[in-house]
Design an enzyme around this catalytic site. Sequence first.
Site, PDB file in Angstrom:
ATOM      1  N   ASP A   1       0.847  -1.192   0.000  1.00 50.52           N
ATOM      2  CA  ASP A   1       0.000   0.000   0.000  1.00 50.52           C
ATOM      3  C   ASP A   1       0.887   1.249   0.000  1.00 50.52           C
ATOM      4  OD1 ASP A   1      -3.230   0.523   0.937  1.00 50.52           O
ATOM      5  OD2 ASP A   1      -1.826   2.199   1.049  1.00 50.52           O
TER       6      ASP A   1
ATOM      7  N   HIS B   1     -11.034  -6.840 -13.077  1.00 51.80           N
ATOM      8  CA  HIS B   1     -11.660  -5.659 -12.481  1.00 51.80           C
ATOM      9  C   HIS B   1     -13.060  -6.017 -11.990  1.00 51.80           C
ATOM     10  CE1 HIS B   1     -12.475  -1.382 -11.743  1.00 51.80           C
ATOM     11  NE2 HIS B   1     -13.716  -1.722 -12.060  1.00 51.80           N
TER      12      HIS B   1
ATOM     13  N   ASN C   1     -12.938  -2.877   2.540  1.00 46.54           N
ATOM     14  CA  ASN C   1     -13.921  -1.807   2.629  1.00 46.54           C
ATOM     15  C   ASN C   1     -14.837  -1.895   1.418  1.00 46.54           C
ATOM     16  OD1 ASN C   1     -12.687  -0.772   4.987  1.00 46.54           O
ATOM     17  ND2 ASN C   1     -11.165   0.299   3.745  1.00 46.54           N
TER      18      ASN C   1
ATOM     19  N   GLY D   1     -15.481   3.365   3.690  1.00 46.51           N
ATOM     20  CA  GLY D   1     -14.089   3.761   3.539  1.00 46.51           C
ATOM     21  C   GLY D   1     -13.442   3.318   2.245  1.00 46.51           C
TER      22      GLY D   1
ATOM     23  N   HIS E   1     -12.011  -1.033  -7.178  1.00 42.30           N
ATOM     24  CA  HIS E   1     -11.547  -2.305  -7.750  1.00 42.30           C
ATOM     25  C   HIS E   1     -11.319  -3.161  -6.511  1.00 42.30           C
ATOM     26  CE1 HIS E   1      -8.684  -4.532 -10.743  1.00 42.30           C
ATOM     27  NE2 HIS E   1      -8.833  -5.284  -9.664  1.00 42.30           N
TER      28      HIS E   1
ATOM     29  N   HIS F   1     -10.468  -5.231  -3.413  1.00 43.00           N
ATOM     30  CA  HIS F   1      -9.160  -5.540  -2.843  1.00 43.00           C
ATOM     31  C   HIS F   1      -9.322  -5.838  -1.360  1.00 43.00           C
ATOM     32  CE1 HIS F   1      -9.896  -1.229  -2.478  1.00 43.00           C
ATOM     33  NE2 HIS F   1      -9.197  -1.280  -1.343  1.00 43.00           N
TER      34      HIS F   1
HETATM   35  P1  5GP Z   1      -9.661   1.525   0.168  1.00 44.28           P
HETATM   36  O1  5GP Z   1      -9.658   2.915   0.735  1.00 44.28           O
HETATM   37  O2  5GP Z   1     -10.401   1.492  -1.157  1.00 44.28           O
HETATM   38  O3  5GP Z   1     -10.127   0.466   1.119  1.00 44.28           O
HETATM   39  O4  5GP Z   1      -8.149   1.159  -0.117  1.00 44.28           O
HETATM   40  C1  5GP Z   1      -7.439   1.684  -1.187  1.00 44.28           C
HETATM   41  C2  5GP Z   1      -5.996   1.654  -0.807  1.00 44.28           C
HETATM   42  O5  5GP Z   1      -5.237   1.841  -1.985  1.00 44.28           O
HETATM   43  C3  5GP Z   1      -5.580   2.760   0.171  1.00 44.28           C
HETATM   44  O6  5GP Z   1      -5.059   2.175   1.368  1.00 44.28           O
HETATM   45  C4  5GP Z   1      -4.533   3.556  -0.594  1.00 44.28           C
HETATM   46  O7  5GP Z   1      -3.455   3.970   0.214  1.00 44.28           O
HETATM   47  C5  5GP Z   1      -4.104   2.577  -1.666  1.00 44.28           C
HETATM   48  N1  5GP Z   1      -3.662   3.209  -2.906  1.00 44.28           N
HETATM   49  C6  5GP Z   1      -4.309   4.183  -3.592  1.00 44.28           C
HETATM   50  N2  5GP Z   1      -3.620   4.514  -4.701  1.00 44.28           N
HETATM   51  C7  5GP Z   1      -2.524   3.703  -4.719  1.00 44.28           C
HETATM   52  C8  5GP Z   1      -1.418   3.581  -5.616  1.00 44.28           C
HETATM   53  O8  5GP Z   1      -1.307   4.264  -6.634  1.00 44.28           O
HETATM   54  N3  5GP Z   1      -0.484   2.647  -5.304  1.00 44.28           N
HETATM   55  C9  5GP Z   1      -0.577   1.859  -4.189  1.00 44.28           C
HETATM   56  N4  5GP Z   1       0.408   0.983  -3.980  1.00 44.28           N
HETATM   57  N5  5GP Z   1      -1.604   1.970  -3.322  1.00 44.28           N
HETATM   58  C10 5GP Z   1      -2.557   2.876  -3.578  1.00 44.28           C
HETATM   59 ZN    ZN Z   2      -9.659  -1.984 -11.959  1.00 47.38          ZN
END
Ligand code: 5GP
Ligand code: ZN
Length: 112
Positions: free
Chosen positions: A31, A47, A87, A93, A98, A100
């Site tokens: 991350d 995706h 999330n 959150g 996509h 994950h």
């Molecule tokens: P969410 O908020 O959708 O549960 O998690 C998305 C995660 O993706 C966040 O923890 C954020 O730091 C991470 N993230 C967003 N953009 C990028 C990126 O360009 N590269 C990486 N390695 N992580 C990313």
């Molecule tokens: Zn995607």
Amino acid sequence: MAVGCVFCAIIEGKIPAQVIMRSDDIIVIKDIAPKAPIHYLVIPIKHIADITALTPDDAAIIGQIFIAAQMLAKQLAGSQAFRLISNNGSDAGQSVFHLHVHFLSGKTMTDF
Ligand code: 5GP
Ligand code: ZN
């Protein structure tokens, strides 16, 4: 591949990322803004926007996410305790649409 999706761009090599492991079906990256000493993202290559978009055909991919978590845990140096978080929806959150799973480890996480 979805246009404008940051994880699809990482999967296609258009945006750099620190890749921990990769198979035909999933990729694991670090991350970019870690919330724990170890913070990986386990991401299906396909995706899928979120859990609500899953179909029964995706069941094997979801299984592979948990198997990947098991493999990641085996590679940890100290405690093999870890937390998985997915999330689902912006109110929960989710910021990247996509699917994950966050793999978090390396600190005590007794809060919920
Ligand atoms: P969410 O908020 O959708 O549960 O998690 C998305 C995660 O993706 C966040 O923890 C954020 O730091 C991470 N993230 C967003 N953009 C990028 C990126 O360009 N590269 C990486 N390695 N992580 C990313
Ligand atoms: Zn995607």
